[in-house]
Design a protein around this motif. Structure first.
Motif, mmCIF file in Angstrom:
data_model
loop_
_atom_site.group_PDB
_atom_site.id
_atom_site.type_symbol
_atom_site.label_atom_id
_atom_site.label_comp_id
_atom_site.label_asym_id
_atom_site.label_seq_id
_atom_site.Cartn_x
_atom_site.Cartn_y
_atom_site.Cartn_z
ATOM 1 N N TYR A 165 0.837 -1.201 0.000
ATOM 2 C CA TYR A 165 0.000 0.000 0.000
ATOM 3 C C TYR A 165 0.875 1.256 0.000
ATOM 4 O O TYR A 165 2.012 1.238 0.470
ATOM 5 N N ILE A 166 0.299 2.330 -0.513
ATOM 6 C CA ILE A 166 0.926 3.644 -0.436
ATOM 7 C C ILE A 166 -0.064 4.589 0.239
ATOM 8 O O ILE A 166 -1.206 4.740 -0.220
ATOM 9 N N LEU A 167 0.358 5.217 1.326
ATOM 10 C CA LEU A 167 -0.463 6.226 1.983
ATOM 11 C C LEU A 167 0.036 7.601 1.555
ATOM 12 O O LEU A 167 1.178 7.967 1.832
ATOM 13 N N ASN A 168 -0.825 8.339 0.861
ATOM 14 C CA ASN A 168 -0.526 9.739 0.558
ATOM 15 C C ASN A 168 -1.119 10.547 1.701
ATOM 16 O O ASN A 168 -2.303 10.872 1.703
ATOM 17 N N TYR A 169 -0.286 10.838 2.692
ATOM 18 C CA TYR A 169 -0.774 11.463 3.927
ATOM 19 C C TYR A 169 -1.400 12.839 3.702
ATOM 20 O O TYR A 169 -2.502 13.097 4.205
ATOM 21 N N PRO A 170 -0.759 13.746 2.953
ATOM 22 C CA PRO A 170 -1.378 15.066 2.768
ATOM 23 C C PRO A 170 -2.738 15.004 2.079
ATOM 24 O O PRO A 170 -3.615 15.813 2.367
ATOM 25 N N LYS A 171 -2.915 14.043 1.154
ATOM 26 C CA LYS A 171 -4.174 13.950 0.405
ATOM 27 C C LYS A 171 -5.172 12.978 1.028
ATOM 28 O O LYS A 171 -6.292 12.832 0.535
ATOM 29 N N GLN A 172 -4.750 12.262 2.087
ATOM 30 C CA GLN A 172 -5.614 11.295 2.781
ATOM 31 C C GLN A 172 -6.076 10.179 1.847
ATOM 32 O O GLN A 172 -7.230 9.745 1.888
ATOM 33 N N VAL A 173 -5.167 9.702 1.004
ATOM 34 C CA VAL A 173 -5.513 8.659 0.028
ATOM 35 C C VAL A 173 -4.658 7.418 0.279
ATOM 36 O O VAL A 173 -3.438 7.500 0.401
ATOM 37 N N LEU A 174 -5.328 6.257 0.336
ATOM 38 C CA LEU A 174 -4.645 4.978 0.488
ATOM 39 C C LEU A 174 -4.776 4.214 -0.834
ATOM 40 O O LEU A 174 -5.881 4.017 -1.339
ATOM 41 N N THR A 175 -3.633 3.785 -1.381
ATOM 42 C CA THR A 175 -3.619 3.140 -2.698
ATOM 43 C C THR A 175 -3.037 1.740 -2.604
ATOM 44 O O THR A 175 -1.999 1.518 -1.962
ATOM 45 N N PHE A 176 -3.727 0.786 -3.247
ATOM 46 C CA PHE A 176 -3.217 -0.573 -3.396
ATOM 47 C C PHE A 176 -3.199 -0.873 -4.893
ATOM 48 O O PHE A 176 -4.247 -0.992 -5.529
ATOM 49 N N LYS A 177 -1.994 -0.946 -5.459
ATOM 50 C CA LYS A 177 -1.819 -1.132 -6.896
ATOM 51 C C LYS A 177 -2.546 -0.019 -7.659
ATOM 52 O O LYS A 177 -2.144 1.120 -7.592
ATOM 53 N N THR A 178 -3.640 -0.341 -8.348
ATOM 54 C CA THR A 178 -4.341 0.706 -9.109
ATOM 55 C C THR A 178 -5.607 1.187 -8.400
ATOM 56 O O THR A 178 -6.318 2.049 -8.923
ATOM 57 N N ASP A 179 -5.893 0.612 -7.230
ATOM 58 C CA ASP A 179 -7.106 0.992 -6.489
ATOM 59 C C ASP A 179 -6.770 2.000 -5.401
ATOM 60 O O ASP A 179 -5.870 1.758 -4.587
ATOM 61 N N SER A 180 -7.529 3.102 -5.381
ATOM 62 C CA SER A 180 -7.320 4.134 -4.366
ATOM 63 C C SER A 180 -8.627 4.443 -3.656
ATOM 64 O O SER A 180 -9.699 4.357 -4.252
ATOM 65 N N GLU A 181 -8.522 4.780 -2.374
ATOM 66 C CA GLU A 181 -9.703 5.220 -1.646
ATOM 67 C C GLU A 181 -9.334 6.359 -0.701
ATOM 68 O O GLU A 181 -8.224 6.426 -0.178
ATOM 69 N N LEU A 182 -10.310 7.242 -0.519
ATOM 70 C CA LEU A 182 -10.120 8.402 0.341
ATOM 71 C C LEU A 182 -10.395 8.013 1.785
ATOM 72 O O LEU A 182 -11.436 7.408 2.082
ATOM 73 N N LEU A 183 -9.466 8.341 2.680
ATOM 74 C CA LEU A 183 -9.644 8.068 4.097
ATOM 75 C C LEU A 183 -10.296 9.262 4.787
ATOM 76 O O LEU A 183 -10.165 10.398 4.335
#
Length: 226
Positions: free
Chosen positions: A137-155
């Protein structure tokens, strides 16, 4: 109106502390003045400051010890040390204990303000670029987005903050009381149950990677294993 910058000032000399506080408050800073190291640590946990200005020589807990404790759970917050010491060894000690800058007394208020603002600008740039790896997973902390491969969701804000703090202590225990006070304001029973709900939500969001787990360390807190 611009949001005020929360600054924690730890200075045991009352007159100097008052001068610094009044000078910074005219520059859109919200200053919380602690008079010793223990009070400063309590303020830190209560107000979640943006920047720390710490006198080195303080009663109850010195600035170096205080910074070292804070750095165990927060690698990002800018720290400036204030000191009358001027030996090279003292300056190096400051950096070795987690300081980002070191200002020798006496100093001008203008110099302090410029240095604080410079550290804040540098820290903002760093955080805005920060993407945190959690297994696959990749957590984009400033944007509050968690990504797994090509799937992303807003936290949600609280999911994002909780996962961020867990990620900063990967494979280590995140203290339960600390994170409750940090994100919920206190560690009472009802807030603890609320945090358990958020932990369950994060577990579901991280279940696509079998190597990522959030485990409960009974009596202590939670550990993000990845």
């Amino acid at each position: 109106m611009d949001k005020k910058i929360k600054l924690l000032l730890a200075e045991d000399e009352p007159s100097l502390g008052q001068i610094i506080q009044e000078s910074l408050e005219t520059r859109n800073f919200e200053v919380h003045h602690a008079h010793d190291g223990e009070e400063a640590l309590r303020f830190y946990n209560e107000i979640n400051p943006d920047v720390l200005v710490l006198d080195v020589m303080m009663p109850k807990k010195d600035g170096f010890t205080l910074a070292k404790e804070i750095r165990l759970e927060n690698k990002q917050i800018p720290i400036i040390f204030l000191t009358a010491k001027s030996q090279t060894k003292d300056v190096l000690d400051g950096f070795n204990h987690g300081g980002n800058d070191y200002l020798k007394k006496p100093f001008s208020m203008e110099e302090l303000i410029v240095r604080v603002q410079s550290l804040l600008d540098r820290n903002l740039l760093k955080v805005n670029q920060e993407k945190i790896t959690i297994g696959n997973y990749i957590l984009n902390y400033p944007k509050q987005v968690l990504t797994f491969k090509t799937d992303s969701e807003l936290l949600t804000h609280r999911e994002n903050e909780l996962l961020f703090h867990l990620s900063q202590k990967k494979n280590e225990v995140l203290d339960r009381a600390f994170i409750l006070k940090k994100l919920w304001g206190n560690d009472d029973f009802f807030n603890a149950r609320s945090m358990d709900v958020f932990i369950s939500k994060l577990r579901k969001k991280l279940q696509k990677d079998n190597n990522v787990q959030i485990v409960n360390i009974r009596g202590y807190g939670y550990k993000l294993i990845c």
